[in-house]
Design a protein around this motif. Structure first.
Motif, short mmCIF file in Angstrom:
data_model
loop_
_atom_site.label_atom_id
_atom_site.label_comp_id
_atom_site.label_asym_id
_atom_site.label_seq_id
_atom_site.Cartn_x
_atom_site.Cartn_y
_atom_site.Cartn_z
N THR A 172 -2.10 -5.17 0.03
CA THR A 172 -2.61 -6.04 -1.03
C THR A 172 -3.88 -5.52 -1.69
OG1 THR A 172 -3.75 -7.43 0.62
CG2 THR A 172 -1.53 -8.09 -0.06
N SER A 173 -4.34 -4.33 -1.32
CA SER A 173 -5.55 -3.79 -1.95
C SER A 173 -5.29 -3.33 -3.38
CB SER A 173 -6.11 -2.62 -1.14
OG SER A 173 -5.33 -1.45 -1.28
N GLY A 174 -4.01 -3.16 -3.76
CA GLY A 174 -3.72 -2.78 -5.14
C GLY A 174 -4.26 -3.77 -6.15
N LYS A 175 -4.42 -5.02 -5.73
CA LYS A 175 -4.94 -6.05 -6.64
C LYS A 175 -6.39 -5.76 -7.05
CE LYS A 175 -6.21 -10.03 -4.71
NZ LYS A 175 -6.13 -11.29 -3.92
N THR A 176 -7.08 -4.91 -6.27
CA THR A 176 -8.47 -4.58 -6.58
C THR A 176 -8.58 -3.37 -7.50
OG1 THR A 176 -8.83 -3.07 -4.70
CG2 THR A 176 -9.09 -5.43 -4.28
N LYS A 177 -7.45 -2.76 -7.86
CA LYS A 177 -7.43 -1.56 -8.70
C LYS A 177 -6.97 -1.92 -10.12
CE LYS A 177 -8.22 1.05 -5.01
NZ LYS A 177 -8.10 0.09 -3.90
N ASP A 178 -6.91 -0.92 -10.99
CA ASP A 178 -6.54 -1.15 -12.38
C ASP A 178 -5.13 -1.72 -12.52
OD1 ASP A 178 -8.99 -0.09 -12.98
OD2 ASP A 178 -8.24 1.71 -13.98
N CYS A 179 -4.24 -1.36 -11.59
CA CYS A 179 -2.85 -1.84 -11.68
C CYS A 179 -2.75 -3.34 -11.43
CB CYS A 179 -1.96 -1.07 -10.71
SG CYS A 179 -2.33 -1.34 -8.96
#
Length: 268
Positions: free
Chosen positions: A197-204
């Motif tokens: 779920t760390s992708g939510k902290t990136k541009d995506c």
């Protein structure tokens, strides 16, 4: 039963908080199982600490394991603490890494590709000036490394398998059969992929991997697990309920965590 197998702490140089802080956060957020899985050292480097802002020093590795094992015992009965590590995968150094891990009682090892084609997967400048054909080639190089990691026999879990889209969301639209080939290999070797779920902290702005990849993973029978990839304690277990619901909508009936490198099934 809630679990989170992907957490970091201050040793890696880009996370905050102690291991104890993450365990306490796991208790606070109702977890029954928490895995500690900080970044592996660069074992092939001549330096003790090749990149201080990315990974722990080689001299810290045994102390890291000792601390996790002590805390596992201390917190027994309150939360199950698992010993893990997030391992970089370099094909040319796979045997060295295997030898470094072998003496220790890891519950699981997460295999993650962070460098592909000579550059960080998170370096969005790597895409500048590339033709569409070259973009396909870069995506295929990345997935070939993930496929090799699945074949290596070193890992129980593969980490963030489409994280190259983190700072380049258009990565998703690059068409290649390499994703399906990789998922088939992962399924054939009985390895789990994490919903990270760390992708939510990136541009995506969303989890790794995207739903389309999870749908293909379900089609091929790939096992799934959960990892917040927390680099600060408050993110432990982040979006666990939402991920569980999404997986049920896709068609998954269960997910897994690992203890002594054996999968334990948790119904969704």
């Amino acid at each position: 039963m809630k679990f989170d197998l992907h957490t970091h702490h201050e040793r890696c140089g880009h996370a905050v908080g102690t291991i104890r802080d993450y365990i306490e956060a796991g208790i606070k957020h109702g977890l029954g199982v928490i895995g500690i899985s900080d970044h592996s050292p660069y074992f092939a480097s001549e330096l003790d600490r090749e990149q201080p802002g990315i990974s722990m020093a080689k001299s810290e590795f045994a102390r890291y394991i000792e601390e996790v094992l002590k805390l596992k015992e201390e917190y027994s009965g309150r939360i199950e603490v698992l010993l893990g590590v997030e391992s970089d995968f370099f094909p040319e150094h796979a045997q060295l890494y295997r030898q470094m891990y072998e003496p220790y009682p890891f519950d699981y090892i997460i295999g993650s590709v962070h460098l592909s084609g000579g550059a960080s997967i998170f370096n969005k400048k790597r895409w500048n000036g590339l033709t569409e054909k070259q973009k396909v080639e870069q995506k295929e190089i990345y997935y070939d490394l993930i496929e090799q990691s699945a074949r290596s026999g070193m890992f129980q879990i593969l980490g963030h398998i489409d994280a190259m889209r983190g700072f380049y969301p258009a990565f998703t639209d690059i068409q290649t059969d390499a994703v399906d080939r990789t998922l088939q290999t992962i399924a054939a070797h009985g390895i789990a992929i994490e919903i990270n779920t760390s992708g939510k902290t990136k541009d995506c702005g969303g989890w790794y991997p995207i739903d389309a990849v999870l749908e293909r993973a379900h089609h091929y029978g790939v096992k799934v697990t959960f990892g917040s990839d927390a680099h600060k304690p408050e993110r432990v277990g982040d979006d666990w309920e939402e991920v569980a619901q999404r997986l049920k909508e896709i068609g998954f009936k269960e997910w897994v965590y690992y203890k002594q490198k054996q999968p334990y099934t948790v119904p969704l």
